[in-house]
Motif scaffolding. Sequence first.
Motif, PDB file in Angstrom:
ATOM      1  N   ALA A   1      80.776  43.576  47.605  1.00  0.00           N
ATOM      2  CA  ALA A   1      79.432  44.111  47.816  1.00  0.00           C
ATOM      3  C   ALA A   1      79.528  45.495  48.444  1.00  0.00           C
ATOM      4  O   ALA A   1      80.464  45.793  49.200  1.00  0.00           O
ATOM      5  CB  ALA A   1      78.626  43.184  48.720  1.00  0.00           C
ATOM      6  N   GLN A   2      78.564  46.317  48.123  1.00  0.00           N
ATOM      7  CA  GLN A   2      78.477  47.645  48.734  1.00  0.00           C
ATOM      8  C   GLN A   2      77.055  48.150  48.555  1.00  0.00           C
ATOM      9  O   GLN A   2      76.407  47.864  47.538  1.00  0.00           O
ATOM     10  CB  GLN A   2      79.476  48.613  48.091  1.00  0.00           C
ATOM     11  CG  GLN A   2      79.609  49.941  48.837  1.00  0.00           C
ATOM     12  CD  GLN A   2      80.812  50.759  48.366  1.00  0.00           C
ATOM     13  OE1 GLN A   2      81.416  50.443  47.340  1.00  0.00           O
ATOM     14  NE2 GLN A   2      81.156  51.791  49.114  1.00  0.00           N
ATOM     15  N   ASP A   3      76.595  48.866  49.548  1.00  0.00           N
ATOM     16  CA  ASP A   3      75.227  49.383  49.526  1.00  0.00           C
ATOM     17  C   ASP A   3      74.951  50.133  48.228  1.00  0.00           C
ATOM     18  O   ASP A   3      75.710  51.020  47.841  1.00  0.00           O
ATOM     19  CB  ASP A   3      75.036  50.319  50.733  1.00  0.00           C
ATOM     20  CG  ASP A   3      73.571  50.566  51.035  1.00  0.00           C
ATOM     21  OD1 ASP A   3      72.787  49.610  50.987  1.00  0.00           O
ATOM     22  OD2 ASP A   3      73.219  51.712  51.328  1.00  0.00           O
TER      23      ASP A   3
ATOM     24  N   TRP B   1      75.812  46.685  42.400  1.00  0.00           N
ATOM     25  CA  TRP B   1      75.812  45.276  42.053  1.00  0.00           C
ATOM     26  C   TRP B   1      76.815  44.546  42.942  1.00  0.00           C
ATOM     27  O   TRP B   1      77.905  45.052  43.224  1.00  0.00           O
ATOM     28  CB  TRP B   1      76.250  45.086  40.601  1.00  0.00           C
ATOM     29  CG  TRP B   1      75.249  45.478  39.557  1.00  0.00           C
ATOM     30  CD1 TRP B   1      74.994  46.738  39.103  1.00  0.00           C
ATOM     31  CD2 TRP B   1      74.378  44.605  38.830  1.00  0.00           C
ATOM     32  NE1 TRP B   1      74.004  46.690  38.133  1.00  0.00           N
ATOM     33  CE2 TRP B   1      73.611  45.399  37.940  1.00  0.00           C
ATOM     34  CE3 TRP B   1      74.171  43.222  38.841  1.00  0.00           C
ATOM     35  CZ2 TRP B   1      72.661  44.857  37.071  1.00  0.00           C
ATOM     36  CZ3 TRP B   1      73.222  42.682  37.976  1.00  0.00           C
ATOM     37  CH2 TRP B   1      72.474  43.496  37.107  1.00  0.00           C
ATOM     38  N   THR B   2      76.440  43.347  43.371  1.00  0.00           N
ATOM     39  CA  THR B   2      77.356  42.444  44.066  1.00  0.00           C
ATOM     40  C   THR B   2      77.980  41.513  43.032  1.00  0.00           C
ATOM     41  O   THR B   2      77.281  41.023  42.146  1.00  0.00           O
ATOM     42  CB  THR B   2      76.585  41.604  45.098  1.00  0.00           C
ATOM     43  OG1 THR B   2      76.094  42.467  46.128  1.00  0.00           O
ATOM     44  CG2 THR B   2      77.467  40.529  45.722  1.00  0.00           C
TER      45      THR B   2
ATOM     46  N   ILE C   1      74.710  40.191  41.242  1.00  0.00           N
ATOM     47  CA  ILE C   1      73.336  40.356  41.706  1.00  0.00           C
ATOM     48  C   ILE C   1      73.066  41.855  41.802  1.00  0.00           C
ATOM     49  O   ILE C   1      73.887  42.608  42.341  1.00  0.00           O
ATOM     50  CB  ILE C   1      73.127  39.690  43.083  1.00  0.00           C
ATOM     51  CG1 ILE C   1      73.546  38.218  43.038  1.00  0.00           C
ATOM     52  CG2 ILE C   1      71.666  39.794  43.520  1.00  0.00           C
ATOM     53  CD1 ILE C   1      74.924  37.939  43.611  1.00  0.00           C
ATOM     54  N   PRO C   2      71.904  42.297  41.301  1.00  0.00           N
ATOM     55  CA  PRO C   2      71.600  43.733  41.347  1.00  0.00           C
ATOM     56  C   PRO C   2      71.504  44.241  42.784  1.00  0.00           C
ATOM     57  O   PRO C   2      71.201  43.486  43.703  1.00  0.00           O
ATOM     58  CB  PRO C   2      70.225  43.837  40.677  1.00  0.00           C
ATOM     59  CG  PRO C   2      70.022  42.559  39.940  1.00  0.00           C
ATOM     60  CD  PRO C   2      70.805  41.524  40.684  1.00  0.00           C
ATOM     61  N   ALA C   3      71.747  45.526  42.948  1.00  0.00           N
ATOM     62  CA  ALA C   3      71.463  46.163  44.231  1.00  0.00           C
ATOM     63  C   ALA C   3      69.969  46.127  44.476  1.00  0.00           C
ATOM     64  O   ALA C   3      69.172  46.332  43.550  1.00  0.00           O
ATOM     65  CB  ALA C   3      71.955  47.608  44.210  1.00  0.00           C
ATOM     66  N   LEU C   4      69.587  45.855  45.693  1.00  0.00           N
ATOM     67  CA  LEU C   4      68.162  45.780  46.034  1.00  0.00           C
ATOM     68  C   LEU C   4      67.475  47.104  45.689  1.00  0.00           C
ATOM     69  O   LEU C   4      67.969  48.178  46.041  1.00  0.00           O
ATOM     70  CB  LEU C   4      67.975  45.478  47.504  1.00  0.00           C
ATOM     71  CG  LEU C   4      68.102  44.004  47.872  1.00  0.00           C
ATOM     72  CD1 LEU C   4      68.168  43.847  49.376  1.00  0.00           C
ATOM     73  CD2 LEU C   4      66.939  43.206  47.302  1.00  0.00           C
ATOM     74  N   GLY C   5      66.343  46.994  45.029  1.00  0.00           N
ATOM     75  CA  GLY C   5      65.558  48.180  44.734  1.00  0.00           C
ATOM     76  C   GLY C   5      66.092  49.020  43.600  1.00  0.00           C
ATOM     77  O   GLY C   5      65.528  50.064  43.276  1.00  0.00           O
ATOM     78  N   SER C   6      67.164  48.561  42.975  1.00  0.00           N
ATOM     79  CA  SER C   6      67.777  49.365  41.913  1.00  0.00           C
ATOM     80  C   SER C   6      67.076  49.133  40.589  1.00  0.00           C
ATOM     81  O   SER C   6      66.339  48.171  40.403  1.00  0.00           O
ATOM     82  CB  SER C   6      69.245  48.979  41.765  1.00  0.00           C
ATOM     83  OG  SER C   6      69.354  47.654  41.280  1.00  0.00           O
TER      84      SER C   6
ATOM     85  N   HIS D   1      67.850  47.639  37.649  1.00  0.00           N
ATOM     86  CA  HIS D   1      68.953  46.727  37.382  1.00  0.00           C
ATOM     87  C   HIS D   1      69.174  46.438  35.921  1.00  0.00           C
ATOM     88  O   HIS D   1      69.982  45.615  35.574  1.00  0.00           O
ATOM     89  CB  HIS D   1      68.735  45.423  38.146  1.00  0.00           C
ATOM     90  CG  HIS D   1      67.331  44.933  38.022  1.00  0.00           C
ATOM     91  ND1 HIS D   1      66.873  44.369  36.864  1.00  0.00           N
ATOM     92  CD2 HIS D   1      66.296  44.969  38.880  1.00  0.00           C
ATOM     93  CE1 HIS D   1      65.588  44.049  37.042  1.00  0.00           C
ATOM     94  NE2 HIS D   1      65.213  44.406  38.241  1.00  0.00           N
ATOM     95  N   ASP D   2      68.397  47.097  35.043  1.00  0.00           N
ATOM     96  CA  ASP D   2      68.685  46.910  33.624  1.00  0.00           C
ATOM     97  C   ASP D   2      69.783  47.858  33.175  1.00  0.00           C
ATOM     98  O   ASP D   2      70.198  47.816  32.050  1.00  0.00           O
ATOM     99  CB  ASP D   2      67.410  47.145  32.794  1.00  0.00           C
ATOM    100  CG  ASP D   2      66.622  45.845  32.695  1.00  0.00           C
ATOM    101  OD1 ASP D   2      67.146  44.829  33.139  1.00  0.00           O
ATOM    102  OD2 ASP D   2      65.494  45.885  32.168  1.00  0.00           O
TER     103      ASP D   2
END
Lengths: 124, 124
Positions: free
Chosen positions: B63-65, B68-69, B116-121, B123-124
């Motif tokens: 994981a990283q800010d 994607w995790t 899991i997508p990065a929050l707020g990204s 993600h498509d």
Amino acid sequence: MTVNATLYVCTTCRAGLEIPEDGERPGEAMLNALNDIGAPDGVDIKGVKCLSACSNGAAIALAQDGKWTYVYGNLNKEEHLQDIIDGAAAYAATDDGIIPWRQRSATFKKHTLSRIPALGSNHD
Amino acid sequence: MTVNATLYVCTTCRAGLEIPEDGERPGEAMLNALNDIGAPDGVDIKGVKCLSACSNGAAIALAQDGKWTYVYGNLNKEEHLQDIIDGAAAYAATDDGIIPWRQRSATFKKHTLSRIPALGSNHD
């Protein structure tokens, strides 16, 4: 910064079913059904093209800034819609993403694929 | 804010093995072996008590800010150490967390439990 919790719903995988290329996927059907019920307070519902949980589809994830992320699999719209909605609301109401065990639905107890600590958190 | 990528290693699960209560768990052994090799540039290695991937242990997450995790399972220190180290370095070098397919090790191609997508990204 994302304020609400996000309920991601994987719309891609066939969940082991024989589905034609242009047919509706189980996760897509689940996403539509969840949107028909409507997101609970504090939750945004988002479709995502692939959660890479293909052997355990249909899959969802719950994530929010500063909280544990949870991934659940082997879900379908026939059995699990209300538990997903209720569980997303319960998740949004937590401080850390961990729904107390006694408050968790059987779906959330039995269908967890993984959880990941919030970045930078004290994850023990 | 966490600058480096984090390689989480679940230290709890027995990975289906018969291990006494005070015995070393496979994930713990893997964590120790990874620390012996040493984290690559841009990566922090952290043990975590439970990634809730118990039926697919031992498990890790990257994981990283803003990225994607990824969660990987069914790993062990006998087969997968170098691929985990190399994969963590490759992950840290990406902008979005998605290691180009041709650069992915067989371990990362075959052992993905979820992402899991990065929050707020987007993600498509």
